[in-house]
Motif scaffolding. Sequence first.
Motif, PDB file in Angstrom:
ATOM      1  N   ASP A 175     -28.848   3.062  -9.130  1.00 53.51           N
ATOM      2  CA  ASP A 175     -27.868   2.778  -8.088  1.00 53.51           C
ATOM      3  C   ASP A 175     -27.329   1.362  -8.138  1.00 53.51           C
ATOM      4  N   GLN A 212     -19.953   9.616 -11.976  1.00 57.60           N
ATOM      5  CA  GLN A 212     -20.138   9.859 -10.542  1.00 57.60           C
ATOM      6  C   GLN A 212     -19.713   8.657  -9.714  1.00 57.60           C
ATOM      7  N   LYS A 213     -20.059   7.469 -10.169  1.00 56.16           N
ATOM      8  CA  LYS A 213     -19.697   6.258  -9.432  1.00 56.16           C
ATOM      9  C   LYS A 213     -18.183   6.060  -9.415  1.00 56.16           C
ATOM     10  N   PHE A 234     -20.429  -0.967  -7.233  1.00 55.01           N
ATOM     11  CA  PHE A 234     -19.465  -0.405  -6.295  1.00 55.01           C
ATOM     12  C   PHE A 234     -19.982  -0.603  -4.882  1.00 55.01           C
ATOM     13  N   ARG A 251     -23.787   9.046 -14.876  1.00 50.63           N
ATOM     14  CA  ARG A 251     -23.908   8.204 -13.692  1.00 50.63           C
ATOM     15  C   ARG A 251     -22.651   7.373 -13.479  1.00 50.63           C
ATOM     16  N   LEU A 252     -22.069   6.882 -14.570  1.00 47.06           N
ATOM     17  CA  LEU A 252     -20.822   6.130 -14.462  1.00 47.06           C
ATOM     18  C   LEU A 252     -19.700   7.027 -13.942  1.00 47.06           C
ATOM     19  N   THR A 279     -16.494   8.558  -7.090  1.00 47.43           N
ATOM     20  CA  THR A 279     -16.638   8.146  -5.691  1.00 47.43           C
ATOM     21  C   THR A 279     -15.644   7.045  -5.345  1.00 47.43           C
ATOM     22  N   ALA A 280     -15.476   6.089  -6.269  1.00 44.43           N
ATOM     23  CA  ALA A 280     -14.540   4.990  -6.039  1.00 44.43           C
ATOM     24  C   ALA A 280     -13.100   5.495  -5.984  1.00 44.43           C
ATOM     25  N   LEU A 325     -24.729   0.314 -10.248  1.00 48.97           N
ATOM     26  CA  LEU A 325     -23.363   0.148 -10.709  1.00 48.97           C
ATOM     27  C   LEU A 325     -22.589  -0.594  -9.624  1.00 48.97           C
TER      28      LEU A 325
END
Length: 248
Positions: free
Chosen positions: A244, A89-90, A248, A86-87, A93-94, A246
């Motif tokens: 959801d 993916q976040k 960002f 999950r980290l 995206t960033a 995290l």
Amino acid sequence: MARKKKADEGGGGAPAWLVTYSDLVTLLLTFFVLLLSMANMDKMKFNDALGSLKGAFGLSGSVGKIDITKPKVISFAPMDDDFINRLYQKVNTALTRLRIDKDIDLVKDRGAVVLRVKESILFDSGSTLLKAEAHSILRKIAALVKPLPLNMRIEGHTDDLSSANPQSSNWDLSVQRAVSTLKFFASEKLIPLERMSAVGYGAQQPIVPNTSNEQRALNRRVEFVLESLGHYKKELPYLIDANDQLPF
């Protein structure tokens, strides 16, 4: 009559040896259970178990304090696969949003999420001074990392070719580059100093074999390892319990 009275006085119950044997078996069982509970050498549990053991054997007073204090060692605590995914993916995206995804490789390595930057983006060949154009890249990395409640370890890496400077080894070069990068973050107040560390590995951790110029170029890099110290599930429960959240 006298003979009957003497028989009555004998009474019933277990023989004396059986009572002693039962006590011994109970104490042995207690002793081995305590050994099992002390297997992790936790100091508080060890001392509690020691007191219980003394009580079980009927000892009183002090028999000498056992000091098992160990030097404090900061160790890397790998994050579990679900959190890493999950980290990852976040952060991915960033990277796309900050438009630096072409300059940085994002990988999952050694139980952590790693931002991998090529040497040529940050440094000239053999230099430990950051390029002027590297500053904007590092500021974007700081903008990505700062909201995360994680620490960042900056790692310097080189290829296997000997340094052109006889006074400086590859190991020296990798350390100095990591420290130069850390100093930039600190001097610009981009990330708190207590959340960062710097280390150099020289040519000891190649990502590909050093068999060609192209592969050596890949091994010359600076990595930003997003890591957690201690038990991150206790420190960061909202990152673990919600998909959801995290930052960002």
